[in-house]
Scaffold this motif. Structure first.
Motif, PDB file in Angstrom:
ATOM      1  N   HIS A   1       0.991  -1.347   0.516  1.00  0.00           N
ATOM      2  CA  HIS A   1       0.181  -0.124   0.128  1.00  0.00           C
ATOM      3  C   HIS A   1       1.135   1.451   0.113  1.00  0.00           C
ATOM      4  N   PHE A   2       0.797   2.109  -0.877  1.00  0.00           N
ATOM      5  CA  PHE A   2       1.746   3.529  -1.387  1.00  0.00           C
ATOM      6  C   PHE A   2       0.266   4.110  -0.565  1.00  0.00           C
ATOM      7  N   PRO A   3       0.336   4.733   0.420  1.00  0.00           N
ATOM      8  CA  PRO A   3      -0.402   6.038   0.832  1.00  0.00           C
ATOM      9  C   PRO A   3      -1.011   6.919  -0.967  1.00  0.00           C
ATOM     10  N   TYR A   4       0.216   7.061  -1.397  1.00  0.00           N
ATOM     11  CA  TYR A   4       0.024   8.914  -2.302  1.00  0.00           C
ATOM     12  C   TYR A   4      -0.812   7.714  -3.385  1.00  0.00           C
ATOM     13  N   LEU A   5      -0.787   6.355  -3.535  1.00  0.00           N
ATOM     14  CA  LEU A   5      -2.151   6.225  -4.481  1.00  0.00           C
ATOM     15  C   LEU A   5      -3.185   6.248  -3.973  1.00  0.00           C
ATOM     16  N   ASP A   6      -3.912   6.303  -2.634  1.00  0.00           N
ATOM     17  CA  ASP A   6      -4.789   6.523  -2.655  1.00  0.00           C
ATOM     18  C   ASP A   6      -5.839   6.648  -3.321  1.00  0.00           C
ATOM     19  N   TYR A   7      -5.728   8.458  -4.209  1.00  0.00           N
ATOM     20  CA  TYR A   7      -6.366   8.725  -4.707  1.00  0.00           C
ATOM     21  C   TYR A   7      -7.673   7.720  -6.076  1.00  0.00           C
ATOM     22  N   ASP A   8      -7.234   6.424  -6.264  1.00  0.00           N
ATOM     23  CA  ASP A   8      -7.800   5.137  -6.972  1.00  0.00           C
ATOM     24  C   ASP A   8      -7.357   3.743  -6.054  1.00  0.00           C
ATOM     25  N   GLY A   9      -7.418   3.923  -4.881  1.00  0.00           N
ATOM     26  CA  GLY A   9      -7.051   2.695  -4.381  1.00  0.00           C
ATOM     27  C   GLY A   9      -5.846   2.315  -4.701  1.00  0.00           C
ATOM     28  N   GLY A  10      -4.831   2.416  -5.935  1.00  0.00           N
ATOM     29  CA  GLY A  10      -3.344   1.636  -5.891  1.00  0.00           C
ATOM     30  C   GLY A  10      -4.276   1.024  -7.001  1.00  0.00           C
ATOM     31  N   GLN A  11      -5.668   1.731  -8.338  1.00  0.00           N
ATOM     32  CA  GLN A  11      -5.928   0.365  -8.416  1.00  0.00           C
ATOM     33  C   GLN A  11      -5.572   0.423 -10.384  1.00  0.00           C
ATOM     34  N   GLY A  12      -4.780   1.527 -10.464  1.00  0.00           N
ATOM     35  CA  GLY A  12      -3.615   2.344 -11.357  1.00  0.00           C
ATOM     36  C   GLY A  12      -2.104   1.511 -11.464  1.00  0.00           C
ATOM     37  N   LEU A  13      -1.675   1.473 -10.550  1.00  0.00           N
ATOM     38  CA  LEU A  13      -0.853   0.237 -10.304  1.00  0.00           C
ATOM     39  C   LEU A  13      -1.206  -1.571 -10.571  1.00  0.00           C
ATOM     40  N   LYS A  14      -2.165  -1.705  -9.394  1.00  0.00           N
ATOM     41  CA  LYS A  14      -1.812  -3.156 -10.044  1.00  0.00           C
ATOM     42  C   LYS A  14      -2.662  -3.359 -11.240  1.00  0.00           C
TER      43      LYS A  14
ATOM     44  N   ALA B   1       0.431 -16.970 -11.215  1.00  0.00           N
ATOM     45  CA  ALA B   1       0.359 -15.616 -10.261  1.00  0.00           C
ATOM     46  C   ALA B   1      -1.047 -15.030 -11.019  1.00  0.00           C
ATOM     47  N   LEU B   2      -1.312 -14.969 -12.574  1.00  0.00           N
ATOM     48  CA  LEU B   2      -2.138 -14.322 -13.019  1.00  0.00           C
ATOM     49  C   LEU B   2      -3.653 -15.186 -12.681  1.00  0.00           C
ATOM     50  N   GLU B   3      -3.373 -16.356 -12.428  1.00  0.00           N
ATOM     51  CA  GLU B   3      -4.506 -17.171 -12.812  1.00  0.00           C
ATOM     52  C   GLU B   3      -5.156 -16.278 -10.981  1.00  0.00           C
ATOM     53  N   GLY B   4      -4.319 -16.723 -10.120  1.00  0.00           N
ATOM     54  CA  GLY B   4      -4.318 -16.614  -8.916  1.00  0.00           C
ATOM     55  C   GLY B   4      -4.868 -15.043  -8.763  1.00  0.00           C
ATOM     56  N   PHE B   5      -4.799 -13.995  -8.917  1.00  0.00           N
ATOM     57  CA  PHE B   5      -5.717 -13.028  -9.181  1.00  0.00           C
ATOM     58  C   PHE B   5      -6.566 -12.807  -9.345  1.00  0.00           C
ATOM     59  N   VAL B   6      -7.164 -13.584 -10.451  1.00  0.00           N
ATOM     60  CA  VAL B   6      -8.518 -13.806 -10.538  1.00  0.00           C
ATOM     61  C   VAL B   6      -9.487 -14.030  -9.232  1.00  0.00           C
ATOM     62  N   ASP B   7      -8.818 -14.773  -8.016  1.00  0.00           N
ATOM     63  CA  ASP B   7      -9.856 -14.918  -7.228  1.00  0.00           C
ATOM     64  C   ASP B   7      -9.935 -13.817  -6.021  1.00  0.00           C
ATOM     65  N   SER B   8      -9.402 -12.555  -5.835  1.00  0.00           N
ATOM     66  CA  SER B   8      -8.801 -11.465  -5.719  1.00  0.00           C
ATOM     67  C   SER B   8     -10.276 -11.080  -4.763  1.00  0.00           C
ATOM     68  N   GLU B   9     -10.198 -10.420  -4.340  1.00  0.00           N
ATOM     69  CA  GLU B   9     -11.072  -9.825  -3.585  1.00  0.00           C
ATOM     70  C   GLU B   9     -11.403  -8.431  -4.337  1.00  0.00           C
ATOM     71  N   LYS B  10     -10.843  -8.119  -4.066  1.00  0.00           N
ATOM     72  CA  LYS B  10     -10.920  -7.325  -5.408  1.00  0.00           C
ATOM     73  C   LYS B  10     -11.165  -7.197  -6.552  1.00  0.00           C
ATOM     74  N   LYS B  11     -12.401  -6.746  -6.936  1.00  0.00           N
ATOM     75  CA  LYS B  11     -13.504  -6.560  -8.418  1.00  0.00           C
ATOM     76  C   LYS B  11     -12.351  -6.318  -9.730  1.00  0.00           C
ATOM     77  N   SER B  12     -11.359  -5.408  -9.447  1.00  0.00           N
ATOM     78  CA  SER B  12     -10.575  -4.470 -10.445  1.00  0.00           C
ATOM     79  C   SER B  12      -9.529  -5.303 -10.987  1.00  0.00           C
ATOM     80  N   VAL B  13      -8.982  -6.027 -10.202  1.00  0.00           N
ATOM     81  CA  VAL B  13      -7.789  -6.995  -9.461  1.00  0.00           C
ATOM     82  C   VAL B  13      -8.149  -7.584 -10.484  1.00  0.00           C
ATOM     83  N   ALA B  14      -9.617  -8.851 -10.148  1.00  0.00           N
ATOM     84  CA  ALA B  14     -10.126  -9.786 -10.564  1.00  0.00           C
ATOM     85  C   ALA B  14      -9.860  -9.889 -12.119  1.00  0.00           C
ATOM     86  N   ASP B  15     -10.383  -8.301 -12.463  1.00  0.00           N
ATOM     87  CA  ASP B  15     -11.142  -8.470 -13.855  1.00  0.00           C
ATOM     88  C   ASP B  15      -9.882  -7.612 -14.425  1.00  0.00           C
TER      89      ASP B  15
END
Length: 171
Positions: free
Chosen positions: A110-123, A141-155
């Motif tokens: 978590h990088f606080p300066y990226l809180d404006y979009d919840g770190g979505q851009g970096l992820k 690794a990508l297959e592991g992120f498909v089940d992420s709690e964060k919908k944007s990461v999974a998508d």
């Protein structure tokens, strides 16, 4: 990189100067991988966030990151600068399997300066970098992120996995 050189690079990024002016103040604008590596090493040593930004500006414009994926990966997980998204973009272009663990690890940081979009851009950029690598390990690794709690990461992971057959076949 000296402060005057940093200012010239920032002026260049804003369109207020040109490559010849950068050369005149001692900067290498030939995309020399050794030069980029040395500048990154110095920036890391000094923990100089402006120097990191300036080196990345030069890399985006002139290239030269080919021998620095290890340093860029190290910077990806450091907290003292604000260039994580730009580093992820460069790592995507480099497609170096050796940086996989850093790409996976940054997803949990978590990088606080990226809180404006919840770190979505970096992820999202990190997911794209994993996809660009295109190895069996990066696919896992990508297959592991498909089940992420964060919908944007999974998508993003699903999108990247759908693109992989095209990337691998060159279509």
């Amino acid at each position: 990189m000296f402060q005057l050189q940093q200012q010239k690079v920032l002026d260049f990024a804003l369109g207020n100067t040109n490559a010849a002016d950068l050369q005149d103040c001692g900067l290498n604008v030939n995309g020399d991988p050794e030069y980029v590596r040395q500048e990154l090493l110095q920036a890391i040593h000094d923990k100089d966030d402006v120097a990191v930004e300036c080196v990345l500006i030069l890399v985006f414009k002139f290239g030269g990151a080919a021998k620095s994926s290890d340093l860029l990966a190290q910077l990806l997980v450091e907290e003292w600068h604000r260039q994580h998204e730009n580093i992820a973009l460069i790592l995507k272009d480099l497609k170096d399997p050796a940086v996989m663990s850093y790409l996976v690890n940054v997803m949990d940081l978590h990088f606080p300066y990226l809180d404006y979009d919840g770190g979505q851009g970096l992820k999202t950029k990190t997911i794209a970098a994993l996809g660009a690598i295109g190895t069996a390990e990066s696919i896992r690794a990508l297959e592991g992120f498909v089940d992420s709690e964060k919908k944007s990461v999974a998508d993003a992971a699903r999108r990247e996995l759908r693109r992989l057959p095209q990337l691998i076949s060159g279509v």
